[in-house]
Motif scaffolding. Sequence first.
Motif, PDB file in Angstrom:
ATOM      1  N   ALA A  75       0.820  -1.212   0.000  1.00 52.66           N
ATOM      2  CA  ALA A  75       0.000   0.000   0.000  1.00 52.66           C
ATOM      3  C   ALA A  75       0.855   1.265   0.000  1.00 52.66           C
ATOM      4  O   ALA A  75       0.571   2.222  -0.729  1.00 52.66           O
ATOM      5  CB  ALA A  75      -0.931  -0.002   1.214  1.00 52.66           C
ATOM      6  N   THR A  76       1.903   1.289   0.814  1.00 51.73           N
ATOM      7  CA  THR A  76       2.750   2.482   0.851  1.00 51.73           C
ATOM      8  C   THR A  76       3.546   2.631  -0.445  1.00 51.73           C
ATOM      9  O   THR A  76       3.759   3.753  -0.927  1.00 51.73           O
ATOM     10  CB  THR A  76       3.703   2.432   2.055  1.00 51.73           C
ATOM     11  N   ALA A  77       3.982   1.516  -1.031  1.00 47.55           N
ATOM     12  CA  ALA A  77       4.718   1.592  -2.288  1.00 47.55           C
ATOM     13  C   ALA A  77       3.820   2.055  -3.435  1.00 47.55           C
ATOM     14  O   ALA A  77       4.278   2.740  -4.362  1.00 47.55           O
ATOM     15  CB  ALA A  77       5.337   0.238  -2.616  1.00 47.55           C
ATOM     16  N   LEU A  78       2.529   1.683  -3.388  1.00 46.51           N
ATOM     17  CA  LEU A  78       1.598   2.052  -4.453  1.00 46.51           C
ATOM     18  C   LEU A  78       0.929   3.406  -4.226  1.00 46.51           C
ATOM     19  O   LEU A  78       0.168   3.857  -5.086  1.00 46.51           O
ATOM     20  CB  LEU A  78       0.518   0.970  -4.598  1.00 46.51           C
ATOM     21  N   ALA A  79       1.183   4.032  -3.082  1.00 46.02           N
ATOM     22  CA  ALA A  79       0.534   5.313  -2.800  1.00 46.02           C
ATOM     23  C   ALA A  79       0.898   6.358  -3.849  1.00 46.02           C
ATOM     24  O   ALA A  79       0.038   7.124  -4.310  1.00 46.02           O
ATOM     25  CB  ALA A  79       0.918   5.799  -1.406  1.00 46.02           C
ATOM     26  N   GLY A  80       2.175   6.400  -4.236  1.00 41.88           N
ATOM     27  CA  GLY A  80       2.598   7.356  -5.260  1.00 41.88           C
ATOM     28  C   GLY A  80       1.955   7.088  -6.608  1.00 41.88           C
ATOM     29  O   GLY A  80       1.351   7.998  -7.208  1.00 41.88           O
ATOM     30  N   PRO A  81       2.051   5.848  -7.131  1.00 43.04           N
ATOM     31  CA  PRO A  81       1.368   5.555  -8.396  1.00 43.04           C
ATOM     32  C   PRO A  81      -0.141   5.796  -8.338  1.00 43.04           C
ATOM     33  O   PRO A  81      -0.746   6.215  -9.329  1.00 43.04           O
ATOM     34  CB  PRO A  81       1.692   4.078  -8.617  1.00 43.04           C
ATOM     35  N   ALA A  82      -0.766   5.519  -7.194  1.00 44.54           N
ATOM     36  CA  ALA A  82      -2.206   5.761  -7.075  1.00 44.54           C
ATOM     37  C   ALA A  82      -2.514   7.242  -7.190  1.00 44.54           C
ATOM     38  O   ALA A  82      -3.504   7.640  -7.832  1.00 44.54           O
ATOM     39  CB  ALA A  82      -2.720   5.219  -5.744  1.00 44.54           C
ATOM     40  N   GLU A  83      -1.671   8.074  -6.576  1.00 43.69           N
ATOM     41  CA  GLU A  83      -1.875   9.522  -6.693  1.00 43.69           C
ATOM     42  C   GLU A  83      -1.747   9.966  -8.142  1.00 43.69           C
ATOM     43  O   GLU A  83      -2.526  10.796  -8.624  1.00 43.69           O
ATOM     44  CB  GLU A  83      -0.875  10.269  -5.822  1.00 43.69           C
ATOM     45  N   SER A  84      -0.760   9.406  -8.852  1.00 40.25           N
ATOM     46  CA  SER A  84      -0.572   9.768 -10.258  1.00 40.25           C
ATOM     47  C   SER A  84      -1.750   9.320 -11.118  1.00 40.25           C
ATOM     48  O   SER A  84      -2.162  10.024 -12.044  1.00 40.25           O
ATOM     49  CB  SER A  84       0.723   9.136 -10.789  1.00 40.25           C
ATOM     50  N   ALA A  85      -2.304   8.158 -10.805  1.00 38.01           N
ATOM     51  CA  ALA A  85      -3.384   7.604 -11.626  1.00 38.01           C
ATOM     52  C   ALA A  85      -4.742   8.222 -11.308  1.00 38.01           C
ATOM     53  O   ALA A  85      -5.536   8.492 -12.221  1.00 38.01           O
ATOM     54  CB  ALA A  85      -3.448   6.090 -11.429  1.00 38.01           C
ATOM     55  N   PHE A  86      -5.038   8.439 -10.020  1.00 40.66           N
ATOM     56  CA  PHE A  86      -6.379   8.866  -9.624  1.00 40.66           C
ATOM     57  C   PHE A  86      -6.426  10.269  -9.017  1.00 40.66           C
ATOM     58  O   PHE A  86      -7.513  10.844  -8.895  1.00 40.66           O
ATOM     59  CB  PHE A  86      -6.967   7.876  -8.605  1.00 40.66           C
ATOM     60  N   GLY A  87      -5.271  10.773  -8.604  1.00 44.10           N
ATOM     61  CA  GLY A  87      -5.254  12.039  -7.880  1.00 44.10           C
ATOM     62  C   GLY A  87      -5.199  11.799  -6.383  1.00 44.10           C
ATOM     63  O   GLY A  87      -5.683  10.779  -5.888  1.00 44.10           O
ATOM     64  N   ARG A  88      -4.608  12.741  -5.681  1.00 44.97           N
ATOM     65  CA  ARG A  88      -4.449  12.581  -4.230  1.00 44.97           C
ATOM     66  C   ARG A  88      -5.792  12.537  -3.518  1.00 44.97           C
ATOM     67  O   ARG A  88      -6.012  11.713  -2.621  1.00 44.97           O
ATOM     68  CB  ARG A  88      -3.591  13.713  -3.676  1.00 44.97           C
ATOM     69  N   THR A  89      -6.708  13.406  -3.888  1.00 42.74           N
ATOM     70  CA  THR A  89      -8.010  13.467  -3.217  1.00 42.74           C
ATOM     71  C   THR A  89      -8.769  12.161  -3.366  1.00 42.74           C
ATOM     72  O   THR A  89      -9.291  11.602  -2.393  1.00 42.74           O
ATOM     73  CB  THR A  89      -8.841  14.630  -3.764  1.00 42.74           C
ATOM     74  N   GLN A  90      -8.830  11.657  -4.591  1.00 46.30           N
ATOM     75  CA  GLN A  90      -9.553  10.406  -4.832  1.00 46.30           C
ATOM     76  C   GLN A  90      -8.883   9.238  -4.106  1.00 46.30           C
ATOM     77  O   GLN A  90      -9.568   8.342  -3.593  1.00 46.30           O
ATOM     78  CB  GLN A  90      -9.624  10.119  -6.335  1.00 46.30           C
ATOM     79  N   SER A  91      -7.565   9.225  -4.064  1.00 44.82           N
ATOM     80  CA  SER A  91      -6.854   8.159  -3.365  1.00 44.82           C
ATOM     81  C   SER A  91      -7.176   8.176  -1.874  1.00 44.82           C
ATOM     82  O   SER A  91      -7.365   7.118  -1.254  1.00 44.82           O
ATOM     83  CB  SER A  91      -5.350   8.299  -3.585  1.00 44.82           C
ATOM     84  N   LEU A  92      -7.251   9.360  -1.296  1.00 47.19           N
ATOM     85  CA  LEU A  92      -7.573   9.468   0.128  1.00 47.19           C
ATOM     86  C   LEU A  92      -9.015   9.043   0.414  1.00 47.19           C
ATOM     87  O   LEU A  92      -9.284   8.380   1.421  1.00 47.19           O
ATOM     88  CB  LEU A  92      -7.325  10.894   0.611  1.00 47.19           C
ATOM     89  N   TRP A  93      -9.940   9.402  -0.462  1.00 47.16           N
ATOM     90  CA  TRP A  93     -11.317   8.928  -0.278  1.00 47.16           C
ATOM     91  C   TRP A  93     -11.382   7.412  -0.400  1.00 47.16           C
ATOM     92  O   TRP A  93     -12.140   6.739   0.320  1.00 47.16           O
ATOM     93  CB  TRP A  93     -12.259   9.574  -1.291  1.00 47.16           C
TER      94      TRP A  93
END
Length: 440
Positions: free
Chosen positions: A371-389
């Motif tokens: 999860a921590t390793a994918l946090a950066g790619p998730a932000e790039s793919a979906f945006g920080r706000t969407q990743s946090l939701w």
Amino acid sequence: MSSPRTAAPRTPVNRRRPEWAGRNYSLLTGAAIITNLGSHGAHIAAAFAVMETGGSVGDVGLIAAARTLPLVLFLLIGGAIADRLPRHRVMVAANALNCLSQAAFAVLVLAGEPQLWQMMLLTALCGTGTAFFNPAAEGMLLSTVSGEHSNRAFALFRMAINGAGIGGAALGGAMIAAVGPGWVLAADAAAFAVAGALRTFLDVSHVPDRTPGGGLLSDLREGWVEVRTRPWLWSIVLQFSVVVAVVGAADAVYGPLVARDQLGGPAPWGVALAFFGVGTIAGAVLMMAWKPRRLLLVGTLCVFPLALPSAGLAVPLPVWGLCVVMFVSGAAIEVFGVNWMTAMHQEIPEEKFSRVTAYDWFGSVSMLPLATALAGPAESAFGRTQSLWGCAVLVVVPTALVLLVPDVRRMTRRAHSKTIAPAAASAAEPAPAPADAVGR
């Protein structure tokens, strides 16, 4: 575990603490306070050390993953070893490794321009120490107190270490802003050295001898049987494999980034984390007096508020609003934590504590490195706000599913009859000691 002995004369020292809080309890609680003061600031410092060298959000996630990956690799081995060897020796050795790795990390940062691979390696060594420390520590804690006093003992211990977390997070954030992350890492190394030294003074002569087993693999199989035959246990471990992963990604990766970009830097994030600690103290104070009959039902309901910090960062809330949701989530998870430890103490045989808690830790952190390793790619793919939701949703859904397990809804508190040692002995009669910070 047994009731407090009354033969020893009362002294001013005994009157200043509960009669069941013996010498070892005090030593281990003091050591845990010291390490929590250091580690809460050090986790923030590691993230900002990466960012100060120009690291990206993905690099911050890799550092967090490097800390947690050794937990996945070594926790089960650590649990089996802790049920074979004297637990306090395992804890001291782990503290020594933590001290050396954090000291090297500090020197690297203070010398300037540390490389990402170097920071990951040293962080992984610190995580390895934690992998061996945690099962031994939780086993010591569970085996230290009598059933009669378990709820209060667990609550008081957690209140002490979480209080240290308040100071550690706030002080760490302020020190990073004032003198940089390197000195915070150095302070963490010193804290491990002092805590390890304190643990060498423990008297564990009352701990029963371990019966020789059939080998490491046999010990691990016995621990697995204890887990898989208890639906309440494995279902909550599965729940927390998701919850810990997404909360960890939000706290370790997105939190520092939101703080940097929208809250004004590391100090406000440190204050928000400190309010989480204040909440845990409030929850522990509540649990000193409250003994809910349905342990796991009440505890599981209190996991839902862990979605609030991720949602607060997604908005993002102003600092004061973030502090409020952190306080609420801290109080709620502390109610869960004390009830969970009480359930483990009530249901698990003492000689298998460390192995069972190792499976608990293993399952709970197994998805955290990913999860921590994918946090950066998730932000790039979906945006920080969407990743946090998304993190918030992934707290709510598995928690709701756990409530479908009958044992979780129905388990009730009962009087304990287990006895292993004078856990609540007077200061003149040392007893087995509790553990350091034990996560949930």
